[in-house]
Design a protein around this motif. Structure first.
Motif, short mmCIF file in Angstrom:
data_model
loop_
_atom_site.label_atom_id
_atom_site.label_comp_id
_atom_site.label_asym_id
_atom_site.label_seq_id
_atom_site.Cartn_x
_atom_site.Cartn_y
_atom_site.Cartn_z
N GLY A 133 45.92 29.55 26.06
CA GLY A 133 44.96 29.07 24.69
C GLY A 133 43.84 28.07 25.72
O GLY A 133 42.43 28.17 24.80
N ALA A 134 44.35 27.78 26.24
CA ALA A 134 43.32 26.13 26.84
C ALA A 134 41.89 27.07 27.75
O ALA A 134 41.38 26.95 28.40
CB ALA A 134 43.58 25.10 28.08
N THR A 135 42.42 28.46 28.25
CA THR A 135 41.89 29.06 29.89
C THR A 135 41.38 30.21 28.86
O THR A 135 40.79 31.40 29.64
CB THR A 135 42.39 29.41 30.81
N ILE A 136 41.57 30.65 27.37
CA ILE A 136 40.52 31.76 27.31
C ILE A 136 39.39 31.92 27.75
O ILE A 136 38.51 32.55 27.90
CB ILE A 136 40.61 31.81 25.73
N PRO A 137 38.93 30.84 27.66
CA PRO A 137 36.97 30.72 27.54
C PRO A 137 36.55 31.39 28.71
O PRO A 137 35.65 32.07 29.83
CB PRO A 137 36.61 29.59 27.64
N PRO A 138 37.51 30.26 29.83
CA PRO A 138 36.93 30.81 31.65
C PRO A 138 37.83 32.62 31.84
O PRO A 138 36.89 33.07 32.59
CB PRO A 138 37.57 30.06 32.44
N LEU A 139 38.33 32.79 31.12
CA LEU A 139 39.53 34.60 31.35
C LEU A 139 38.53 35.13 31.06
O LEU A 139 38.07 36.28 32.18
CB LEU A 139 40.97 34.73 30.50
N LEU A 140 37.83 35.47 29.57
CA LEU A 140 37.01 36.22 29.42
C LEU A 140 35.50 36.03 30.40
O LEU A 140 34.52 36.96 30.64
CB LEU A 140 35.99 35.65 27.94
N GLY A 141 35.26 34.71 31.07
CA GLY A 141 34.60 34.61 31.78
C GLY A 141 34.59 35.30 33.07
O GLY A 141 33.56 36.11 33.79
N GLN A 142 36.24 35.23 33.44
CA GLN A 142 36.36 36.77 34.46
C GLN A 142 36.37 38.04 34.12
O GLN A 142 35.31 38.64 35.34
CB GLN A 142 37.55 36.03 35.22
N ALA A 143 36.65 38.09 32.99
CA ALA A 143 36.24 40.16 32.54
C ALA A 143 34.63 40.37 32.71
O ALA A 143 34.19 41.09 33.15
CB ALA A 143 36.97 39.84 30.79
N ILE A 144 34.06 39.05 31.85
CA ILE A 144 32.18 39.58 32.92
C ILE A 144 31.76 39.80 34.06
O ILE A 144 31.28 40.63 35.06
CB ILE A 144 31.93 38.72 32.23
N VAL A 145 33.07 39.00 35.00
CA VAL A 145 32.26 39.01 36.51
C VAL A 145 33.71 40.34 36.72
O VAL A 145 32.74 40.91 37.62
CB VAL A 145 32.96 38.05 36.91
N LEU A 146 34.04 41.38 36.68
CA LEU A 146 34.94 42.25 36.11
C LEU A 146 34.26 43.33 36.33
O LEU A 146 34.21 44.30 36.91
CB LEU A 146 36.16 42.21 35.37
N VAL A 147 33.59 42.96 35.33
CA VAL A 147 33.05 44.30 34.98
C VAL A 147 31.36 44.29 35.74
O VAL A 147 31.17 45.67 35.58
CB VAL A 147 32.06 44.18 33.05
N LYS A 148 30.81 43.63 35.99
CA LYS A 148 29.84 43.77 36.90
C LYS A 148 30.48 44.37 38.49
O LYS A 148 29.52 44.81 38.57
CB LYS A 148 29.28 42.28 37.08
N ASP A 149 31.40 43.51 38.64
CA ASP A 149 31.63 43.76 39.96
C ASP A 149 32.10 45.53 39.92
O ASP A 149 32.62 46.43 41.08
CB ASP A 149 33.16 43.01 40.40
N SER A 150 32.27 46.24 39.05
CA SER A 150 33.15 47.76 39.17
C SER A 150 31.69 48.63 39.70
O SER A 150 31.86 49.31 39.55
CB SER A 150 33.60 48.15 37.43
N ALA A 151 30.89 47.76 39.22
CA ALA A 151 29.13 48.56 39.81
C ALA A 151 29.92 49.00 41.34
O ALA A 151 29.27 50.29 41.82
CB ALA A 151 28.06 47.88 39.93
N LEU A 152 30.52 47.77 41.98
CA LEU A 152 31.23 48.59 43.52
C LEU A 152 31.48 49.90 43.59
O LEU A 152 31.41 50.44 44.58
CB LEU A 152 31.35 47.05 44.57
N LEU A 153 31.93 50.31 42.69
CA LEU A 153 32.73 51.37 42.82
C LEU A 153 32.16 52.45 42.73
O LEU A 153 32.34 53.74 43.52
CB LEU A 153 33.89 52.05 41.30
N SER A 154 30.77 52.37 42.64
CA SER A 154 29.90 53.33 42.89
C SER A 154 30.04 53.81 44.18
O SER A 154 29.45 55.06 44.73
CB SER A 154 28.16 53.24 42.42
#
Length: 226
Positions: free
Chosen positions: A149-170
């Motif tokens: 519960g306390a880490t939901i905001p940083p976890l969502l921030g990490q999700a944003i980073v992951l989505v952007k990092d998925s560009a490397l799969l190109s």
């Protein structure tokens, strides 16, 4: 973007390639969703092992977290894509990308959750011990629910980073958003149209996730007391 540049922008090409971009958007969404879910599972397990007093669990978890955090994601992707086949393990491109994103993000999630666990009131843990709960039960019923519960905001921030990092799969020919921009550029040599369109879709994903993070943070912090 000035008026002349906007006049030179070929919207017709964008509409022609829109189905391709929508396919890439769907692929990015599926890859990111699967990677985030699996990374959360890996992160919880790695964190539990990291804070364990059992050295056979603790030290391998520390080694995994530090190894992932100290090496670039691109190196990890290349290792799984080019290195594993030399060891006799062959995985399709999409699964390779999900594996790399999962393990990479899982290490960071483990540290985020560990920070959340550190913030749990010691009194709650002592109450669980006095109630006869063992380590696993304390983690399940007391520590992890509060930490997550306390880490939901940083976890969502990490999700944003992951989505952007998925560009490397190109770079390993996964047909996600960035790869679609590369296809348009190679076929029509219109990099401006291609990558501004790619950037637009990534911005849409970013603002959706950011809005979700902002909303969750407000719900966690600003609660009415009756």
């Amino acid at each position: 973007m000035d008026g002349n540049m906007l006049a030179d922008f070929n919207f017709r090409i964008i509409m022609e390639y829109l189905p391709l971009f929508l396919h890439g958007l769907g692929a990015t969404f599926l890859i990111s969703t699967a990677s985030i879910f699996l990374a959360l599972v890996v992160g919880v397990i790695a964190c539990a092992c990291r804070i364990s007093q059992i050295k056979y669990l603790k030290y391998p978890a520390i080694a995994y977290i530090e190894l992932i955090r100290s090496t670039p994601l691109l190196v990890q992707i290349y290792f799984f894509y080019f290195g594993l086949p030399t060891l006799g393990v062959r995985i399709p491109e999409i699964q390779t990308g999900i594996l790399a994103l999962m393990l990479n993000s899982g290490a960071y999630i483990a540290e985020i959750i560990r920070a959340g666990i550190s913030s749990v009131d010691e009194g709650h843990i002592e109450a669980g011990i006095s109630s006869g709960l063992n380590y696993v039960q304390r983690m399940r019923f007391i520590i992890l629910p509060q930490a997550l519960g306390a880490t939901i905001p940083p976890l969502l921030g990490q999700a944003i980073v992951l989505v952007k990092d998925s560009a490397l799969l190109s770079l390993i020919s996964v047909a996600e958003l960035t790869r679609c921009g590369q296809v348009l550029t190679s076929e029509r040599f219109m990099p401006t149209e291609a990558f501004l369109t790619v950037a637009f879709f990534y911005m849409c994903i970013y603002f959706v996730l950011k809005s979700l993070a902002d909303w969750s943070q407000k719900k966690l912090i600003f609660r009415e007391v009756y």
